[in-house]
Design a protein around this motif. Sequence first.
Motif, mmCIF file in Angstrom:
data_model
loop_
_atom_site.group_PDB
_atom_site.id
_atom_site.type_symbol
_atom_site.label_atom_id
_atom_site.label_comp_id
_atom_site.label_asym_id
_atom_site.label_seq_id
_atom_site.Cartn_x
_atom_site.Cartn_y
_atom_site.Cartn_z
ATOM 1 N N ILE A 20 0.838 -1.202 0.000
ATOM 2 C CA ILE A 20 0.000 0.000 0.000
ATOM 3 C C ILE A 20 0.873 1.252 0.000
ATOM 4 O O ILE A 20 0.596 2.223 -0.715
ATOM 5 C CB ILE A 20 -0.962 -0.011 1.202
ATOM 6 C CG1 ILE A 20 -2.001 -1.132 1.020
ATOM 7 C CG2 ILE A 20 -1.655 1.331 1.370
ATOM 8 C CD1 ILE A 20 -2.875 -1.367 2.233
ATOM 9 N N GLU A 21 1.933 1.243 0.791
ATOM 10 C CA GLU A 21 2.841 2.395 0.819
ATOM 11 C C GLU A 21 3.393 2.688 -0.576
ATOM 12 O O GLU A 21 3.459 3.851 -1.003
ATOM 13 C CB GLU A 21 3.988 2.136 1.794
ATOM 14 C CG GLU A 21 4.954 3.303 1.914
ATOM 15 C CD GLU A 21 6.124 2.986 2.823
ATOM 16 O OE1 GLU A 21 6.190 3.558 3.922
ATOM 17 O OE2 GLU A 21 6.977 2.162 2.421
ATOM 18 N N GLN A 22 3.766 1.660 -1.316
ATOM 19 C CA GLN A 22 4.287 1.841 -2.669
ATOM 20 C C GLN A 22 3.233 2.468 -3.584
ATOM 21 O O GLN A 22 3.542 3.320 -4.420
ATOM 22 C CB GLN A 22 4.741 0.506 -3.242
ATOM 23 C CG GLN A 22 5.994 -0.050 -2.586
ATOM 24 C CD GLN A 22 6.374 -1.399 -3.148
ATOM 25 O OE1 GLN A 22 5.562 -2.101 -3.748
ATOM 26 N NE2 GLN A 22 7.620 -1.796 -2.953
ATOM 27 N N LEU A 23 1.984 2.057 -3.411
ATOM 28 C CA LEU A 23 0.914 2.564 -4.261
ATOM 29 C C LEU A 23 0.530 4.003 -3.929
ATOM 30 O O LEU A 23 -0.018 4.713 -4.768
ATOM 31 C CB LEU A 23 -0.322 1.662 -4.147
ATOM 32 C CG LEU A 23 -0.151 0.235 -4.694
ATOM 33 C CD1 LEU A 23 -1.364 -0.619 -4.340
ATOM 34 C CD2 LEU A 23 0.063 0.253 -6.199
ATOM 35 N N LEU A 24 0.821 4.436 -2.704
ATOM 36 C CA LEU A 24 0.439 5.785 -2.279
ATOM 37 C C LEU A 24 1.372 6.859 -2.805
ATOM 38 O O LEU A 24 0.973 8.012 -2.944
ATOM 39 C CB LEU A 24 0.396 5.861 -0.750
ATOM 40 C CG LEU A 24 -0.720 5.090 -0.059
ATOM 41 C CD1 LEU A 24 -0.567 5.200 1.440
ATOM 42 C CD2 LEU A 24 -2.087 5.589 -0.502
ATOM 43 N N PRO A 229 -5.520 4.937 -7.628
ATOM 44 C CA PRO A 229 -6.573 4.125 -8.262
ATOM 45 C C PRO A 229 -6.466 2.632 -8.004
ATOM 46 O O PRO A 229 -7.488 1.943 -7.938
ATOM 47 C CB PRO A 229 -6.394 4.443 -9.752
ATOM 48 C CG PRO A 229 -5.760 5.796 -9.780
ATOM 49 C CD PRO A 229 -4.857 5.842 -8.591
ATOM 50 N N GLU A 230 -5.248 2.112 -7.833
ATOM 51 C CA GLU A 230 -5.097 0.670 -7.590
ATOM 52 C C GLU A 230 -5.692 0.255 -6.250
ATOM 53 O O GLU A 230 -5.931 -0.932 -6.009
ATOM 54 C CB GLU A 230 -3.616 0.274 -7.652
ATOM 55 C CG GLU A 230 -3.014 0.354 -9.042
ATOM 56 C CD GLU A 230 -3.704 -0.583 -10.033
ATOM 57 O OE1 GLU A 230 -4.016 -1.718 -9.640
ATOM 58 O OE2 GLU A 230 -3.942 -0.168 -11.175
ATOM 59 N N LEU A 231 -5.939 1.230 -5.369
ATOM 60 C CA LEU A 231 -6.541 0.937 -4.067
ATOM 61 C C LEU A 231 -8.047 1.178 -4.064
ATOM 62 O O LEU A 231 -8.675 1.198 -3.000
ATOM 63 C CB LEU A 231 -5.864 1.768 -2.975
ATOM 64 C CG LEU A 231 -4.413 1.372 -2.686
ATOM 65 C CD1 LEU A 231 -3.763 2.359 -1.734
ATOM 66 C CD2 LEU A 231 -4.331 -0.051 -2.131
ATOM 67 N N GLY A 232 -8.623 1.349 -5.231
ATOM 68 C CA GLY A 232 -10.070 1.353 -5.341
ATOM 69 C C GLY A 232 -10.738 2.703 -5.210
ATOM 70 O O GLY A 232 -10.095 3.752 -5.091
ATOM 71 N N ALA A 233 -12.076 2.657 -5.218
ATOM 72 C CA ALA A 233 -12.886 3.872 -5.217
ATOM 73 C C ALA A 233 -12.621 4.751 -3.998
ATOM 74 O O ALA A 233 -12.707 5.974 -4.080
ATOM 75 C CB ALA A 233 -14.371 3.501 -5.273
ATOM 76 N N LEU A 234 -12.291 4.140 -2.878
ATOM 77 C CA LEU A 234 -12.034 4.915 -1.661
ATOM 78 C C LEU A 234 -10.890 5.911 -1.862
ATOM 79 O O LEU A 234 -10.862 6.967 -1.229
ATOM 80 C CB LEU A 234 -11.711 3.967 -0.503
ATOM 81 C CG LEU A 234 -11.485 4.589 0.876
ATOM 82 C CD1 LEU A 234 -12.741 5.325 1.346
ATOM 83 C CD2 LEU A 234 -11.075 3.522 1.879
ATOM 84 N N PHE A 235 -9.957 5.587 -2.748
ATOM 85 C CA PHE A 235 -8.799 6.436 -2.975
ATOM 86 C C PHE A 235 -8.881 7.235 -4.274
ATOM 87 O O PHE A 235 -7.908 7.837 -4.684
ATOM 88 C CB PHE A 235 -7.531 5.584 -2.979
ATOM 89 C CG PHE A 235 -7.040 5.231 -1.594
ATOM 90 C CD1 PHE A 235 -6.087 5.994 -0.966
ATOM 91 C CD2 PHE A 235 -7.560 4.137 -0.924
ATOM 92 C CE1 PHE A 235 -5.652 5.682 0.303
ATOM 93 C CE2 PHE A 235 -7.130 3.807 0.344
ATOM 94 C CZ PHE A 235 -6.163 4.581 0.964
#
Length: 243
Positions: A20-24, A229-235
């Motif tokens: 998740i950190e990488q995706l942020l 976007p890879e973490l979904g609608a919430l992000f």
Amino acid sequence: MTALGILYPGHFADDDFARIEQLLGSDIRVDLVRTEAAEDHHRADAPRDTASPERLAAGVEGLRLSGAEAVVWASPGGSFDDDWEGAHEQVRDLARAAGLPASSTSFGFVHAARELGARRVAVAAPGPKEAADLFADFLRAGGVEVAGVRAAGAVTAQQIAGWGEAETLALARAADVAGAEAVVLPDTAWHTAAYVRLLEEALGKPVLTANQVTVWEALRLADRRVNAPELGALFTREPIVQV
């Protein structure tokens, strides 16, 4: 740089937080401190020892030294086991011990559902039905209607940590019901960070998973919004104005 503090019981899916950190992006740091897990069992009463004030306080010092701006207790079971009021008291104790804004994964689910405007959700729980029903009661206490609960009956975190894409997608599909505006996957021992977008595309609606929601809740406390976007609608969605 925004540093987020996560208190995580055990070790079963802690690598989800590195993903998740990488995706942020490069200006978000997720600092994870592992707290001692009382036992690897998903009975409804098993998280009580894991969430004791002593165990949580023992993990706080490392987060304070890391420069974390907020702390989230990453255990849905350990944060809803004592009901809505007990969970609030737990978070207040954690905030006092840390000297930081604090929350838990369970409260994160309630706040995330509100953010998406999802008033009615379906719960896809990997553990026993009794624990899943307690979590559903917690959501209801937070004003989130639960349209259905599906529990897979796994009894240990190690079992759940071994689930892959096929098992995760199958349970999410089995749990989804007509009228649910989001599907909730409430277990931080479950590797889900890699599957959020896949699940949303398969179900055609937002999906909230425990590790995703935990980090989002820490960002909310730190007053940060991140597009991932890879973490979904919430992000990816703008916040919903509640009426």
